[in-house]
Design a protein around this motif. Structure first.
Motif, short mmCIF file in Angstrom:
data_model
loop_
_atom_site.label_atom_id
_atom_site.label_comp_id
_atom_site.label_asym_id
_atom_site.label_seq_id
_atom_site.Cartn_x
_atom_site.Cartn_y
_atom_site.Cartn_z
N SER A 165 13.55 18.39 -8.61
CA SER A 165 13.04 18.57 -7.25
C SER A 165 11.90 19.60 -7.24
O SER A 165 10.90 19.44 -6.54
CB SER A 165 14.17 18.99 -6.30
OG SER A 165 14.70 20.23 -6.73
N ARG A 166 12.03 20.64 -8.08
CA ARG A 166 10.98 21.66 -8.18
C ARG A 166 9.72 21.05 -8.80
O ARG A 166 8.60 21.30 -8.33
CB ARG A 166 11.50 22.83 -9.02
CG ARG A 166 10.48 23.91 -9.29
CD ARG A 166 10.32 24.82 -8.10
NE ARG A 166 9.43 25.92 -8.46
CZ ARG A 166 8.61 26.47 -7.62
NH1 ARG A 166 8.57 26.07 -6.37
NH2 ARG A 166 7.83 27.45 -8.00
N HIS B 239 8.83 17.91 -8.71
CA HIS B 239 8.26 17.01 -7.71
C HIS B 239 7.49 17.79 -6.65
O HIS B 239 6.39 17.39 -6.25
CB HIS B 239 9.38 16.18 -7.07
CG HIS B 239 8.89 15.18 -6.08
ND1 HIS B 239 8.11 14.11 -6.46
CD2 HIS B 239 9.07 15.08 -4.74
CE1 HIS B 239 7.81 13.40 -5.38
NE2 HIS B 239 8.39 13.97 -4.33
N HIS B 240 8.05 18.90 -6.21
CA HIS B 240 7.39 19.74 -5.20
C HIS B 240 6.07 20.30 -5.75
O HIS B 240 5.03 20.26 -5.07
CB HIS B 240 8.32 20.89 -4.78
CG HIS B 240 7.67 21.85 -3.84
ND1 HIS B 240 7.32 21.49 -2.56
CD2 HIS B 240 7.28 23.15 -4.01
CE1 HIS B 240 6.74 22.53 -1.96
NE2 HIS B 240 6.71 23.56 -2.83
N SER C 222 3.45 17.54 -5.95
CA SER C 222 2.89 17.18 -4.64
C SER C 222 1.94 18.25 -4.14
O SER C 222 0.90 17.95 -3.53
CB SER C 222 4.02 16.92 -3.64
OG SER C 222 4.76 18.11 -3.44
N VAL C 223 2.24 19.53 -4.40
CA VAL C 223 1.33 20.61 -3.99
C VAL C 223 0.02 20.51 -4.76
O VAL C 223 -1.07 20.65 -4.17
CB VAL C 223 2.01 21.99 -4.21
CG1 VAL C 223 1.01 23.11 -4.06
CG2 VAL C 223 3.16 22.17 -3.24
#
Length: 178
Positions: free
Chosen positions: A9-10, A12-13, A16-17
């Motif tokens: 999840s990190r 992916h975040h 995306s940033v």
């Protein structure tokens, strides 16, 4: 060897940033390009005011033709200059290779070309004679030997075997040998 593991999840975040920042940079660059294009067009190509009568229209056409001629001359000069510099570069490369003493043979491409096309490429438009190489070949007459004729006349091999089979055939064989 112990590396910190980043959760999916990190990851992916962060991804995306990064994509959002990259998208913003690309949009900014495209806006700058558009602004630069607008400045260049305003500087080099002033807005065209369309004349109302025929006299002004003809004068406008003359001006445009004059500008086109000037630009074509500049383009031709730059083209000649570029070709000249390319030729100088090639000459200098050859001189450097000569000074080094080692000449690297260029790899030649295989080209399928007829004799006519080759002569035309070498001689240019002067070559008009068609080469028909087969016309120059010597004509050879085939002589048929008598032995070959007899072998051909033997005919079907099964017929010969049938003739020689049985007692009559063996009798004929012995008669021929004697």
């Amino acid at each position: 060897m112990s590396e910190k593991k980043v959760s999916s999840s990190r990851k992916h975040h962060l991804k995306s940033v990064m994509l959002a920042v990259a998208k913003g940079i690309l949009e900014e660059e495209s806006r700058e390009r558009e602004a630069e294009r607008g400045r260049y067009m305003a500087q080099c190509c002033p807005p065209l005011d369309v004349p109302t009568n025929m006299q002004e229209l003809q004068e406008c056409c003359r001006e445009l033709h004059h500008k086109i001629d000037v630009i074509d001359e500049e383009r031709y000069d730059l083209e000649v200059k570029a070709n000249k510099s390319n030729k100088e570069i090639e000459d200098l490369k050859i001189k450097v290779q000569d000074l080094m003493g080692k000449f690297k043979k260029p790899t030649l491409k295989k080209v399928r070309m007829s004799a006519d096309a080759m002569l035309k490429a070498l001689l240019g438009s002067k070559h008009t004679v068609n080469l028909d190489l087969r016309a120059n070949l010597k004509q050879v007459k085939k002589e048929v030997k008598e032995e070959d004729k007899e072998l051909r006349d033997v005919g079907d091999w099964r017929k010969n075997i049938e003739d020689k089979s049985g007692m009559d055939g063996r009798k004929k064989m012995f008669e021929n040998e004697a």
